[in-house]
Design a protein around this motif. Structure first.
Motif, short mmCIF file in Angstrom:
data_model
loop_
_atom_site.label_atom_id
_atom_site.label_comp_id
_atom_site.label_asym_id
_atom_site.label_seq_id
_atom_site.Cartn_x
_atom_site.Cartn_y
_atom_site.Cartn_z
N PHE A 51 89.93 -86.31 -33.86
CA PHE A 51 90.02 -85.28 -32.84
C PHE A 51 88.83 -85.38 -31.88
CE2 PHE A 51 90.84 -81.30 -30.92
CZ PHE A 51 89.63 -80.62 -30.83
N PRO A 100 102.51 -91.80 -32.88
CA PRO A 100 102.69 -91.35 -34.27
C PRO A 100 103.82 -90.32 -34.32
CG PRO A 100 100.36 -91.34 -33.67
CD PRO A 100 101.14 -91.58 -32.41
N TYR A 118 100.01 -83.75 -43.75
CA TYR A 118 101.07 -84.33 -42.92
C TYR A 118 101.22 -85.82 -43.23
CZ TYR A 118 99.47 -80.41 -39.92
OH TYR A 118 99.07 -79.20 -39.43
N LEU A 146 102.10 -81.40 -34.12
CA LEU A 146 101.67 -82.06 -32.89
C LEU A 146 102.71 -83.08 -32.45
CD1 LEU A 146 97.89 -82.85 -33.61
CD2 LEU A 146 98.85 -80.93 -32.32
N GLU A 191 90.95 -97.54 -38.17
CA GLU A 191 90.63 -96.17 -38.53
C GLU A 191 91.74 -95.25 -38.09
OE1 GLU A 191 85.81 -96.69 -37.76
OE2 GLU A 191 86.85 -94.88 -37.08
N GLY A 192 91.79 -94.06 -38.68
CA GLY A 192 92.75 -93.08 -38.22
C GLY A 192 92.26 -92.40 -36.95
N PRO A 193 93.17 -91.76 -36.23
CA PRO A 193 92.76 -91.01 -35.04
C PRO A 193 91.76 -89.90 -35.40
CG PRO A 193 95.16 -91.23 -35.13
CD PRO A 193 94.63 -91.69 -36.44
N GLN A 215 103.84 -94.58 -37.66
CA GLN A 215 103.54 -95.11 -36.34
C GLN A 215 103.93 -96.58 -36.28
OE1 GLN A 215 99.46 -95.29 -35.04
NE2 GLN A 215 100.04 -95.38 -32.91
N ASP A 222 96.43 -76.17 -36.84
CA ASP A 222 97.19 -77.42 -36.96
C ASP A 222 96.97 -78.34 -35.78
OD1 ASP A 222 99.75 -76.64 -35.05
OD2 ASP A 222 98.98 -74.94 -36.17
N TYR A 223 96.36 -77.81 -34.71
CA TYR A 223 96.09 -78.67 -33.57
C TYR A 223 94.92 -79.61 -33.85
CZ TYR A 223 92.80 -74.84 -32.86
OH TYR A 223 91.85 -73.89 -33.04
N GLU A 224 94.08 -79.28 -34.81
CA GLU A 224 92.93 -80.12 -35.13
C GLU A 224 93.17 -80.77 -36.49
OE1 GLU A 224 89.15 -78.28 -34.59
OE2 GLU A 224 88.07 -79.84 -35.69
N GLN A 225 93.69 -81.96 -36.43
CA GLN A 225 94.06 -82.65 -37.66
C GLN A 225 93.06 -83.76 -37.97
OE1 GLN A 225 98.22 -83.76 -37.65
NE2 GLN A 225 98.85 -81.74 -36.93
N LEU A 276 95.59 -81.71 -26.74
CA LEU A 276 94.47 -82.35 -27.41
C LEU A 276 94.38 -83.80 -27.04
CD1 LEU A 276 96.46 -80.68 -29.64
CD2 LEU A 276 94.26 -80.63 -30.75
N TYR A 279 102.80 -77.04 -46.06
CA TYR A 279 101.97 -75.87 -45.85
C TYR A 279 101.72 -75.33 -47.24
CZ TYR A 279 100.34 -73.33 -41.78
OH TYR A 279 99.59 -72.83 -40.75
N TYR A 310 92.96 -87.32 -28.93
CA TYR A 310 92.47 -87.98 -30.12
C TYR A 310 92.04 -89.39 -29.74
CZ TYR A 310 94.09 -84.50 -33.50
OH TYR A 310 94.26 -83.35 -34.24
N LEU A 359 105.83 -87.53 -36.66
CA LEU A 359 105.73 -86.72 -37.86
C LEU A 359 106.98 -86.88 -38.72
CD1 LEU A 359 104.03 -84.56 -39.37
CD2 LEU A 359 105.34 -82.83 -38.12
N PHE A 383 92.64 -87.30 -39.85
CA PHE A 383 93.49 -88.40 -40.28
C PHE A 383 92.77 -89.34 -41.24
CE2 PHE A 383 97.36 -88.36 -37.71
CZ PHE A 383 97.05 -87.38 -36.78
N GLY A 384 93.56 -89.90 -42.14
CA GLY A 384 93.09 -91.02 -42.93
C GLY A 384 93.21 -92.31 -42.11
N PRO A 385 92.75 -93.42 -42.69
CA PRO A 385 92.78 -94.69 -41.95
C PRO A 385 94.16 -95.32 -41.86
CG PRO A 385 91.90 -95.01 -44.14
CD PRO A 385 92.11 -93.54 -43.98
N GLU A 435 111.04 -82.99 -41.15
CA GLU A 435 111.54 -83.10 -39.79
C GLU A 435 113.02 -83.44 -39.82
OE1 GLU A 435 109.65 -82.50 -36.84
OE2 GLU A 435 108.60 -81.60 -38.54
N LEU A 467 100.36 -92.78 -41.57
CA LEU A 467 99.13 -92.00 -41.45
C LEU A 467 99.28 -90.67 -42.17
CD1 LEU A 467 98.62 -92.61 -37.64
CD2 LEU A 467 97.08 -93.45 -39.41
N TYR A 519 102.70 -89.14 -41.08
CA TYR A 519 103.20 -89.69 -39.83
C TYR A 519 103.58 -91.15 -40.03
CZ TYR A 519 101.05 -85.80 -37.21
OH TYR A 519 100.71 -84.57 -36.71
#
Lengths: 112, 113
Positions: free
Chosen positions: A46, B43, B33, A100, A42-44, B37, B99-102, A34, B50, A36, B45, B104-106, B57, B90, B35
């Motif tokens: 997709f 980033p 999730y 990810l 801002e957050g990342p 960074q 889960d590949y399409e996440q 993917l 779930y 991003y 995890l 995110f918040g700011p 982790e 994050l 993260y």
């Protein structure tokens, strides 16, 4: 040990030209890749993905290419626009782990 | 608009003083999730939920804990922040099986003094 690598921390491109962002990975178990995009404060978000069973996926101006033998993927943006200026993160997903793995990002600057 | 909200956006805490970061979502996603960074790094995890199942982790320090009281909210607790914990935190969500399409918040920028 970084499993997803973006070796170019930054890239500068003229508006209207092609931007090519590169990413390398080491784990052959990854089954989804993917990109991003992240603007400051801002957050990342997709952008585009590709399954490991494909070698190309296109969405408008954005195309992702996957070369599994080289463990390499790239994001092409054409034509580049000033609004594309952002940090681009490459990420990989291994379905068995439900998570990810991100690269360190490439800062793209599109000059008007 | 459906979104992921993080509060506060900036948090300053003292060395060793517990701090809690919060995340809420209106997407009704099953998975959430956290993260970490650090500057110029990827980033990383820390853990994910779930539904109510917590997944830590292996290399997440014990200093970091998380709570998810309901679908919408998730908290990150840092019990005794050290200078090395200063980072952007994050929060992200995804649908089960995607889960590949996440989303995110700011982020919350944590400073430890």
């Amino acid at each position: 040990d970084q499993q997803v690598k973006q070796n170019s921390p930054s890239l500068s491109v003229q508006e209207g030209r092609i931007s090519i962002l590169n990413c390398d990975y080491t784990n052959s178990m990854f089954d989804y890749f993917l990109w991003y995009k992240k603007y400051p404060a801002e957050g990342p978000t997709f952008l585009i993905s590709i399954s490991s069973i494909k070698d190309k996926n296109e969405d408008g101006r954005f195309t992702v290419f996957l070369n599994k033998s080289a463990k390499h993927l790239s994001l092409h943006i054409v034509p580049s626009q000033p609004g594309d200026s952002a940090v681009y993160f490459c990420a990989a997903d291994w379905g068995a782990t439900n998570k990810l793995i991100f690269g360190t990002g490439t800062l793209l600057a599109v000059q008007p | 608009d459906a979104m992921v909200i993080q509060n506060p956006r900036y948090q300053v805490t003292q060395f060793g003083k517990p701090v809690t970061l919060s995340c809420s979502q209106t997407l009704n996603h099953n998975v959430m999730y956290w993260y970490q960074q650090k500057s110029s790094q990827a980033p990383k995890l820390l853990f994910h939920y779930y539904d109510k199942d917590f997944n830590n982790e292996a290399d997440t320090p014990d200093n970091f804990q998380s709570r998810r009281p309901n679908t919408s909210f998730c908290f990150l607790d840092i019990r005794s922040p050290g200078l090395g914990d200063a980072a952007m935190y994050l929060c992200a969500t995804s649908e089960r099986g995607k889960d590949y399409e996440q989303y995110f918040g700011p982020g919350t920028r944590l400073t430890v003094t």
